[in-house]
Design an enzyme around this catalytic site. Structure first.
Site, PDB file in Angstrom:
ATOM      1  N   SER A  26       0.814  -1.222   0.000  1.00 45.81           N
ATOM      2  CA  SER A  26       0.000   0.000   0.000  1.00 45.81           C
ATOM      3  C   SER A  26       0.847   1.271   0.000  1.00 45.81           C
ATOM      4  CB  SER A  26      -0.940   0.012   1.211  1.00 45.81           C
ATOM      5  OG  SER A  26      -0.194   0.018   2.424  1.00 45.81           O
TER       6      SER A  26
ATOM      7  N   GLU B 133     -17.572  21.442 -17.342  1.00 47.58           N
ATOM      8  CA  GLU B 133     -17.929  20.054 -17.665  1.00 47.58           C
ATOM      9  C   GLU B 133     -17.157  19.077 -16.784  1.00 47.58           C
ATOM     10  OE1 GLU B 133     -17.157  21.346 -21.939  1.00 47.58           O
ATOM     11  OE2 GLU B 133     -18.245  19.484 -22.224  1.00 47.58           O
TER      12      GLU B 133
ATOM     13  N   GLN C  40      -7.579  -1.446   4.270  1.00 47.27           N
ATOM     14  CA  GLN C  40      -6.473  -0.780   3.575  1.00 47.27           C
ATOM     15  C   GLN C  40      -6.975  -0.107   2.292  1.00 47.27           C
ATOM     16  OE1 GLN C  40      -2.377  -2.381   3.440  1.00 47.27           O
ATOM     17  NE2 GLN C  40      -2.827  -2.912   1.330  1.00 47.27           N
TER      18      GLN C  40
ATOM     19  N   HIS D 245     -38.529  23.502 -14.104  1.00 49.62           N
ATOM     20  CA  HIS D 245     -38.604  22.554 -15.237  1.00 49.62           C
ATOM     21  C   HIS D 245     -37.750  23.028 -16.416  1.00 49.62           C
ATOM     22  CE1 HIS D 245     -42.255  20.943 -13.181  1.00 49.62           C
ATOM     23  NE2 HIS D 245     -42.444  22.214 -12.919  1.00 49.62           N
TER      24      HIS D 245
ATOM     25  N   TYR E 203      -9.908  -4.840  13.134  1.00 50.78           N
ATOM     26  CA  TYR E 203      -9.254  -4.485  11.874  1.00 50.78           C
ATOM     27  C   TYR E 203      -9.288  -5.644  10.890  1.00 50.78           C
ATOM     28  CZ  TYR E 203      -5.735  -3.187   8.442  1.00 50.78           C
ATOM     29  OH  TYR E 203      -5.099  -2.906   7.264  1.00 50.78           O
TER      30      TYR E 203
ATOM     31  N   ASN F  78     -15.292  26.357 -25.453  1.00 51.16           N
ATOM     32  CA  ASN F  78     -15.898  25.254 -24.695  1.00 51.16           C
ATOM     33  C   ASN F  78     -15.750  25.437 -23.185  1.00 51.16           C
ATOM     34  OD1 ASN F  78     -16.603  23.972 -27.092  1.00 51.16           O
ATOM     35  ND2 ASN F  78     -14.625  22.916 -27.222  1.00 51.16           N
TER      36      ASN F  78
HETATM   37  N1  ARG Z   1      -1.240  -0.784   5.404  1.00 44.61           N
HETATM   38  C1  ARG Z   1      -2.250  -1.099   6.354  1.00 44.61           C
HETATM   39  C2  ARG Z   1      -3.509  -0.296   6.086  1.00 44.61           C
HETATM   40  O1  ARG Z   1      -3.449   0.668   5.375  1.00 44.61           O
HETATM   41  C3  ARG Z   1      -1.786  -0.813   7.729  1.00 44.61           C
HETATM   42  C4  ARG Z   1      -2.368  -1.681   8.789  1.00 44.61           C
HETATM   43  C5  ARG Z   1      -1.921  -3.054   8.599  1.00 44.61           C
HETATM   44  N2  ARG Z   1      -2.187  -3.858   9.703  1.00 44.61           N
HETATM   45  C6  ARG Z   1      -2.001  -5.184   9.696  1.00 44.61           C
HETATM   46  N3  ARG Z   1      -2.233  -5.805  10.768  1.00 44.61           N
HETATM   47  N4  ARG Z   1      -1.625  -5.804   8.630  1.00 44.61           N
HETATM   48  O2  ARG Z   1      -4.564  -0.618   6.549  1.00 44.61           O
END
Ligand code: ARG
Length: 465
Positions: free
Chosen positions: A24, A291, A323, A157, A318, A286
Site C-alpha cells: 500500500s 464540464e 487498507q 422545469h 481491523y 468550450n
Molecule cells: N497498510 C495497512 C492499512 O493501510 C496498515 C495496517 C496493517 N495492519 C495489519 N495488521 N496488517 O490498513
C-alpha cells in the site's frame, strides 16, 4: 528473506503476487507527515511514562526528523517489500539510529497507527476544504453584490418561470455551500478522537497515557473502545458523504454554466482563462472546466459507494480490506478540491450578458404571476379566478404575438373590464423582481442586504479564523 518487520515465523519470501496485492506504500506514502507526527507523540509519551528511556526517545525523534526531510526532499527510498508507510519509516529509522528504533513500536500496532494517521490526514483535508469553500462563498458574494439588481429568468422545469436576479441566484449557492461547510465541520467534530494506544485491538498492558498522545496530536480525547478505535472508518465515510453532497452542488452549478454559455442560450460568458478552443472549429469556446467539475462528481460519489461496500460486511476489528479506504478517498478529496478551485475561478471572472438576461427574463410570459397577483390585490379576486383570467390574457397575447406588458390595455379589458393601466405597470421584469420583497425573495434590495450580511459574516470568520 522473509519480511524483517514481521517475518519471525516465516521461512519463505512472499510470492510476487502476494506482495503486489498487499502493498500500500504507493498510496499511504501520502500520509508520511501524519505517520511521523503520530510516532513522535507516541515516543514522547513512552518516555514520559518510563516505558522507554529519554535517550532512546531523543534518538527516535531525531531519526524521524531526518526521515521527514528525506521524504520531503525526495531522497527517501520507498521499498515495496516493506508494504506500507509505517514499516518503511520504522525500517529507515533502524538504519539511522540502530536498535532503539525497535522500541518505537512498543504498545502500539499498525492497526491503531493507520487509524490515527488517516484521521489526521482527513482532518487536514477538512480544514483545507473549509478554507476553499469559504473562498468560493466569498467570490459568489462579491459577484452577488455587483449583480443584486441584474434581472435574469428564473426557471422551473428549465422553463422560464419568473424573473429573478443574478445576485439572488448566486446567493443560493452561498447558502448551499454554508450547509456543505456545516456538514464538514460536523464530521470533523466526531472525527477528532484519537485511536492511538488501542494497539492491535485490545489495548495494551503497558502503562501508556492515551490522553497525552491525544492532546499532543490535537485530538479532543482518546477513543473509548479499542475495538472500535481500530475498526471505525466512519470518519472517512462521513467526510466522503459530505464531499459527495458538496460535489453535487458544484455539479448543478457547473451544469447551469454549461447551459447558460451555450450560444443558443447566451446568458453568460466565461473568461478565456476558463474556456478552451476546438482543434477543428475555430469559433468554439468550450466550458471544459465546468464540464469536468460536473464529471468529477462521479469520482466522489464512486469513492463513497466503494468504501460503503468495503465496510458493509466487515466483522470487528481491523480487517485488511480496510487498507482499501485510502486510495479512493484521497482521489475523491483531490477531485473535490480541484472542482472547488475551478468553480471559484469561473465565478470570479464570468460575465453575464445583462441585456440578454433581461430580454430572456421577460420571455415566455414570465410576469403572468404578477398580473394574477395584481388581480387578487387590486380587485380582491380569489387567486384561482385570477389565475384563470390571466391564463386567458396570456393566450390572447400569445395569439397576437406580443409580450404581456406590451398588450394593449383594451385587449386585456376585453377579458377583464376592471383591469387598469396600473396593472400594466406591474408587468415589466424590473417591477416584477422589485415586488418580490418577502423574506428570502429576489427583490434587489433583499439580495443586496443578504449579500452584505454574508460578506460581513465571512469577514468576521476570517478574523476569528
Ligand atoms: N497498510 C495497512 C492499512 O493501510 C496498515 C495496517 C496493517 N495492519 C495489519 N495488521 N496488517 O490498513
Amino acid at each position: 528473506m522473509s519480511n524483517k518487520m514481521w517475518g519471525g515465523r516465516f521461512t519463505e519470501r512472499p510470492d510476487a503476487i502476494m506482495e503486489e496485492i498487499n502493498v500500500s506504500i504507493d498510496v499511504d506514502r501520502q500520509l508520511y507527515a501524519q505517520d511521523i507526527a503520530a510516532s513522535k507523540a507516541h515516543a514522547a509519551m513512552l518516555a514520559d511514562q518510563g516505558i522507554i528511556s529519554a535517550k532512546d526517545e531523543k534518538n527516535i525523534k531525531a531519526g524521524l526528523d531526518t526521515i521527514s526531510s528525506e521524504i520531503a526532499n525526495g531522497s527517501f527510498d520507498f521499498k515495496r517489500a516493506l508494504e506500507d508507510i509505517h514499516m518503511n519509516v520504522e525500517s529507515r529509522l533502524g538504519e539511522l539510529i540502530g536498535p532503539a528504533a525497535g522500541r518505537l513500536h512498543t504498545a502500539r500496532s499498525r492497526n491503531d497507527q493507520v487509524a490515527t494517521d488517516f484521521r489526521l490526514y482527513v482532518r487536514d483535508y477538512l480544514d483545507a476544504t473549509d478554507a476553499a469553500l469559504t473562498a468560493f462563498q466569498r467570490a459568489l458574494v462579491e459577484r452577488a453584490i455587483e449583480h443584486a439588481g441584474t434581472v435574469m429568468p428564473g426557471f422551473t422545469h428549465l422553463q422560464t418561470a419568473q424573473p429573478v436576479t443574478f445576485g439572488h441566484h448566486l446567493l443560493a449557492y452561498v447558502e448551499m455551500t454554508a450547509r456543505d461547510r456545516g456538514r464538514f465541520a460536523d464530521a470533523r467534530k466526531r472525527l477528532n478522537e484519537s485511536p492511538l494506544g488501542a494497539a492491535a485491538l485490545a489495548g495494551t498492558s503497558f502503562p501508556i497515557d492515551r490522553d497525552a498522545t491525544a492532546k499532543a496530536l490535537g485530538f479532543g480525547r482518546p477513543m473509548a473502545n479499542s475495538l472500535d478505535a481500530v475498526s471505525d472508518r466512519d470518519f472517512v465515510l462521513e467526510t466522503l458523504s459530505a464531499a459527495a453532497i458538496a460535489s453535487v452542488h458544484l455539479s448543478r452549478f457547473a451544469e447551469e454554466i454549461v447551459i447558460w454559455t451555450s450560444p443558443m442560450v447566451g446568458l453568460l460568458r466565461l473568461s478565456d482563462k476558463f474556456t478552451t478552443g476546438s482543434s477543428i472549429m475555430p469559433q468554439k469556446r468550450n466550458p471544459d472546466a465546468a464540464e469536468l467539475v460536473r464529471a468529477k462528481t462521479g469520482r466522489v460519489i464512486g469513492a463513497l459507494t466503494a468504501l460503503l461496500i468495503v465496510m458493509k460486511g466487515l466483522p470487528l476489528a481491523y480487517q485488511k480490506d480496510m487498507q482499501e479506504d485510502k486510495q479512493g478517498a484521497i482521489e475523491a478529496f483531490g477531485a473535490l478540491s480541484l472542482a472547488i478551485r475551478a468553480m471559484t475561478g469561473m465565478v470570479m471572472d464570468m460575465v453575464p450578458d445583462e441585456s440578454r438576461m433581461k430580454a430572456a427574463a421577460g420571455e415566455g410570459y414570465a410576469t403572468a404571476t404578477d398580473l394574477a397577483d395584481w388581480l387578487v390585490q387590486a380587485l380582491k379576486m380569489p387567486f384561482r379566478d385570477a389565475h384563470h383570467i390571466t391564463g386567458r390574457i396570456v393566450a390572447a397575447a400569445a395569439k397576437a404575438g406580443v409580450p404581456l406588458h406590451q398588450m394593449p390595455l383594451k385587449d386585456m379589458q376585453a377579458i377583464e373590464p376592471r383591469i387598469t393601466a396600473a396593472a400594466l405597470a406591474m408587468l415589466s421584469v424590473e417591477a416584477s423582481v422589485k415586488s418580490r420583497s418577502s423574506y428570502g425573495g429576489t427583490a434587489p434590495k433583499n439580495v443586496l442586504a443578504q449579500a452584505k450580511a454574508w460578506l460581513k459574516r465571512l469577514e468576521k470568520e476570517r478574523k476569528l479564523g
